[in-house]
Scaffold this motif. Structure first.
Motif, PDB file in Angstrom:
ATOM      1  N   GLY A 121     -35.465 132.111  66.393  1.00  0.00           N
ATOM      2  CA  GLY A 121     -36.060 133.371  65.971  1.00  0.00           C
ATOM      3  C   GLY A 121     -35.064 134.180  65.166  1.00  0.00           C
ATOM      4  O   GLY A 121     -34.187 133.650  64.492  1.00  0.00           O
ATOM      5  N   ASP A 122     -35.177 135.505  65.277  1.00  0.00           N
ATOM      6  CA  ASP A 122     -34.273 136.396  64.560  1.00  0.00           C
ATOM      7  C   ASP A 122     -34.143 137.692  65.343  1.00  0.00           C
ATOM      8  O   ASP A 122     -34.589 137.777  66.501  1.00  0.00           O
ATOM      9  CB  ASP A 122     -34.759 136.650  63.135  1.00  0.00           C
ATOM     10  N   SER A 123     -33.543 138.714  64.744  1.00  0.00           N
ATOM     11  CA  SER A 123     -33.265 139.962  65.461  1.00  0.00           C
ATOM     12  C   SER A 123     -34.529 140.722  65.845  1.00  0.00           C
ATOM     13  O   SER A 123     -34.491 141.591  66.726  1.00  0.00           O
ATOM     14  CB  SER A 123     -32.359 140.859  64.612  1.00  0.00           C
ATOM     15  N   THR A 124     -35.645 140.411  65.203  1.00  0.00           N
ATOM     16  CA  THR A 124     -36.885 141.104  65.559  1.00  0.00           C
ATOM     17  C   THR A 124     -37.539 140.484  66.789  1.00  0.00           C
ATOM     18  O   THR A 124     -38.171 141.193  67.577  1.00  0.00           O
ATOM     19  CB  THR A 124     -37.892 141.057  64.393  1.00  0.00           C
ATOM     20  N   ALA A 125     -37.388 139.163  66.965  1.00  0.00           N
ATOM     21  CA  ALA A 125     -37.971 138.482  68.123  1.00  0.00           C
ATOM     22  C   ALA A 125     -37.396 137.071  68.213  1.00  0.00           C
ATOM     23  O   ALA A 125     -37.257 136.377  67.200  1.00  0.00           O
ATOM     24  CB  ALA A 125     -39.492 138.411  68.012  1.00  0.00           C
ATOM     25  N   SER A 126     -37.070 136.672  69.434  1.00  0.00           N
ATOM     26  CA  SER A 126     -36.504 135.338  69.643  1.00  0.00           C
ATOM     27  C   SER A 126     -36.960 134.786  70.979  1.00  0.00           C
ATOM     28  O   SER A 126     -37.481 135.503  71.836  1.00  0.00           O
ATOM     29  CB  SER A 126     -34.970 135.388  69.593  1.00  0.00           C
ATOM     30  N   THR A 127     -36.724 133.489  71.157  1.00  0.00           N
ATOM     31  CA  THR A 127     -37.055 132.830  72.413  1.00  0.00           C
ATOM     32  C   THR A 127     -36.209 131.570  72.539  1.00  0.00           C
ATOM     33  O   THR A 127     -35.284 131.348  71.735  1.00  0.00           O
ATOM     34  CB  THR A 127     -38.560 132.508  72.505  1.00  0.00           C
ATOM     35  N   MET A 128     -36.501 130.734  73.530  1.00  0.00           N
ATOM     36  CA  MET A 128     -35.802 129.476  73.718  1.00  0.00           C
ATOM     37  C   MET A 128     -36.733 128.328  73.373  1.00  0.00           C
ATOM     38  O   MET A 128     -37.928 128.374  73.679  1.00  0.00           O
ATOM     39  CB  MET A 128     -35.328 129.340  75.167  1.00  0.00           C
ATOM     40  N   ALA A 129     -36.179 127.311  72.735  1.00  0.00           N
ATOM     41  CA  ALA A 129     -36.963 126.125  72.395  1.00  0.00           C
ATOM     42  C   ALA A 129     -36.163 124.878  72.743  1.00  0.00           C
ATOM     43  O   ALA A 129     -34.931 124.912  72.810  1.00  0.00           O
ATOM     44  CB  ALA A 129     -37.327 126.114  70.910  1.00  0.00           C
ATOM     45  N   ILE A 130     -36.889 123.784  72.959  1.00  0.00           N
ATOM     46  CA  ILE A 130     -36.259 122.485  73.199  1.00  0.00           C
ATOM     47  C   ILE A 130     -36.742 121.511  72.133  1.00  0.00           C
ATOM     48  O   ILE A 130     -37.952 121.334  71.944  1.00  0.00           O
ATOM     49  CB  ILE A 130     -36.575 121.944  74.602  1.00  0.00           C
ATOM     50  N   THR A 143     -36.225 114.700  64.486  1.00  0.00           N
ATOM     51  CA  THR A 143     -36.314 115.821  65.418  1.00  0.00           C
ATOM     52  C   THR A 143     -37.757 116.296  65.569  1.00  0.00           C
ATOM     53  O   THR A 143     -38.535 116.296  64.616  1.00  0.00           O
ATOM     54  CB  THR A 143     -35.439 116.995  64.951  1.00  0.00           C
ATOM     55  N   GLU A 144     -38.085 116.685  66.782  1.00  0.00           N
ATOM     56  CA  GLU A 144     -39.405 117.227  67.075  1.00  0.00           C
ATOM     57  C   GLU A 144     -39.288 118.260  68.176  1.00  0.00           C
ATOM     58  O   GLU A 144     -38.500 118.111  69.107  1.00  0.00           O
ATOM     59  CB  GLU A 144     -40.371 116.110  67.495  1.00  0.00           C
ATOM     60  N   ARG A 145     -40.043 119.334  68.062  1.00  0.00           N
ATOM     61  CA  ARG A 145     -40.029 120.401  69.070  1.00  0.00           C
ATOM     62  C   ARG A 145     -41.019 120.043  70.165  1.00  0.00           C
ATOM     63  O   ARG A 145     -42.197 119.813  69.898  1.00  0.00           O
ATOM     64  CB  ARG A 145     -40.367 121.741  68.435  1.00  0.00           C
ATOM     65  N   ILE A 146     -40.523 120.013  71.405  1.00  0.00           N
ATOM     66  CA  ILE A 146     -41.404 119.639  72.519  1.00  0.00           C
ATOM     67  C   ILE A 146     -41.706 120.809  73.449  1.00  0.00           C
ATOM     68  O   ILE A 146     -42.569 120.710  74.316  1.00  0.00           O
ATOM     69  CB  ILE A 146     -40.818 118.463  73.329  1.00  0.00           C
ATOM     70  N   PHE A 147     -41.023 121.957  73.242  1.00  0.00           N
ATOM     71  CA  PHE A 147     -41.321 123.130  74.074  1.00  0.00           C
ATOM     72  C   PHE A 147     -40.824 124.389  73.376  1.00  0.00           C
ATOM     73  O   PHE A 147     -39.747 124.410  72.781  1.00  0.00           O
ATOM     74  CB  PHE A 147     -40.653 123.024  75.446  1.00  0.00           C
ATOM     75  N   THR A 148     -41.623 125.444  73.485  1.00  0.00           N
ATOM     76  CA  THR A 148     -41.221 126.782  73.043  1.00  0.00           C
ATOM     77  C   THR A 148     -41.623 127.777  74.118  1.00  0.00           C
ATOM     78  O   THR A 148     -42.782 127.810  74.535  1.00  0.00           O
ATOM     79  CB  THR A 148     -41.890 127.175  71.710  1.00  0.00           C
ATOM     80  N   ALA A 149     -40.670 128.566  74.600  1.00  0.00           N
ATOM     81  CA  ALA A 149     -40.939 129.515  75.675  1.00  0.00           C
ATOM     82  C   ALA A 149     -41.732 130.716  75.164  1.00  0.00           C
ATOM     83  O   ALA A 149     -41.533 131.188  74.045  1.00  0.00           O
ATOM     84  CB  ALA A 149     -39.634 129.979  76.312  1.00  0.00           C
ATOM     85  N   PHE A 150     -42.610 131.213  76.010  1.00  0.00           N
ATOM     86  CA  PHE A 150     -43.414 132.401  75.717  1.00  0.00           C
ATOM     87  C   PHE A 150     -43.015 133.506  76.679  1.00  0.00           C
ATOM     88  O   PHE A 150     -42.857 133.264  77.885  1.00  0.00           O
ATOM     89  CB  PHE A 150     -44.907 132.077  75.898  1.00  0.00           C
ATOM     90  N   PRO A 151     -42.825 134.752  76.202  1.00  0.00           N
ATOM     91  CA  PRO A 151     -43.057 135.247  74.847  1.00  0.00           C
ATOM     92  C   PRO A 151     -41.753 135.326  74.046  1.00  0.00           C
ATOM     93  O   PRO A 151     -40.659 135.240  74.597  1.00  0.00           O
ATOM     94  CB  PRO A 151     -43.589 136.650  75.104  1.00  0.00           C
TER      95      PRO A 151
END
Length: 378
Positions: A121-130, A143-151
């Motif tokens: 993300g960036d300074s306006t909004a971020s999260t954790m991804a795997i 590479t492939e994204r298998i998870f993105t945390a909400f919110p």
């Protein structure tokens, strides 16, 4: 009257002293006492500012994440030579954010999968991804994204994240993002939780909250603050976790599905302004008590059960890196209870960010600042 010549001379003098001390320290043997004898720290490599994640690959290679820069670095264990890996997904690197954990699949030699947790993300909004990918020379490919945390959320704090793989399941942690601590008690988000997914990102149908209305189906347990340690018991294969408390109350927990570990309703610490957390209670029906807690806080980093034969007297012990109190924490467990604690490397004065066991049977630590060391008995 101000002496205008003092400052440049002082900076030069102290810079020379610092450089001399650093060079002397690197060349000399770092030897420390423990209850089982003397331990030597053998430097493998240095200049990795925040070595958050660390794992081992075949052919004497180590992978290290630099949280500060977002880099994934391959280290040759024999020469100490570092190679920055190309093609790594971009991380949002600020405060607690950046490149976090790195984990090879248990069947890495068959499938080549590497798992990479990081903040995005960036300074306006971020999260954790795997993400996961395959190492091809000095590049991460497929590479492939298998998870993105909400919110997503603006604060760059409390992302977790540690990962372990058990059979075909990937377990991982997510912090409460600091400002959103109450979210650790609700199931409509991933904050302050342990999650379980398949190693390809699919959601297991037998996860405890799959059929709960408005619940995130990946959730395995809840009520955590900022878990930065996760490991499997070598005999029972049970999931063990530690998490940062606020001011006091760092916790070691044995994780079971669907259980609530209490944060922020119950806590064995206080807030940073010395006021109680919530109602200031430490127990509540339906919420789990920690196996062990630290007051004052040690600021735990990663942890691992030792199973090697190079440090035979430590076999079966749990090792936890400590940042605030700068040491390596050794816990002796008996029937899931902590019966003894030792604080090793107390005189080292370095924040132990990560601890792992190598395929050679030695323990390795990464310290902020930041070097990688091998622990060897004398």
């Amino acid at each position: 009257m101000k002496n205008n010549n003092f400052r440049p001379f002082s900076l030069l003098f102290f810079g020379m002293v610092f450089l001399f001390a650093a060079c002397t320290n690197q060349k000399s043997d770092l030897i420390f006492e423990s209850e089982q004898g003397k331990i030597q720290l053998e430097m493998i490599t240095d200049s990795i500012r925040v070595p958050f994640g660390m794992c081992f690959l075949p052919n004497n290679k180590m992978m290290v994440t630099n949280r500060f820069s977002g880099e994934l670095i391959q280290v040759d264990l024999k020469s100490g030579r570092k190679t920055v890996i190309k093609g790594v997904p971009k991380s949002y690197c600020r405060l607690d954010g950046g490149a976090l954990d790195i984990l090879p699949h248990p069947k890495y030699q068959e499938n080549d999968w590497l798992y990479f947790a990081h903040s995005v993300g960036d300074s306006t909004a971020s999260t954790m991804a795997i993400d996961r990918g395959k190492l091809n020379g000095d590049s991460l490919t497929q590479t492939e994204r298998i998870f993105t945390a909400f919110p997503y959320y603006p604060s760059p704090s409390h992302y977790g994240t540690r990962m372990v793989i058990k059979n075909d399941y990937l377990f991982f942690t997510m912090g409460d993002r600091y400002d959103l601590m109450d979210s650790a008690q609700t199931l409509n988000n991933h904050l302050g939780k342990v999650m379980r997914i398949f190693d390809d990102g699919r959601i297991p149908k037998d996860n405890p909250f799959v059929n709960t209305d408005n619940a995130k189906p990946e959730i395995w347990s809840l009520g955590h603050r900022n878990p930065q340690g996760l490991t499997l018991h070598p005999k029972t294969q049970e999931l063990w976790l530690h998490e940062h408390g606020p001011k006091g109350g760092d916790e070691l927990n044995l994780i079971k599905p669907a259980l609530n570990y209490g944060w922020p309703i119950i806590c064995h610490g206080i807030d940073y302004d010395d006021t109680p957390i919530g109602d200031g209670i430490t127990h509540k029906e339906g919420m789990e008590q920690p196996v062990h807690y630290y007051t004052p806080s040690i600021a735990p980093s990663s942890m691992v059960f030792y199973t090697g034969d190079k440090l035979e007297q430590w076999k079966g012990n749990l090792f936890v890196g400590a940042m605030a109190l700068t040491h390596l924490n050794r816990l002796v467990l008996k029937e899931d209870k902590v019966v003894h604690e030792e604080r090793i490397l107390k005189d080292f004065g370095r924040r132990v960010r990560v601890v792992r066991q190598g395929p050679d049977g030695y323990l390795y630590i990464g310290v902020d600042g930041g070097a990688i060391y091998r622990l060897k008995p004398i």
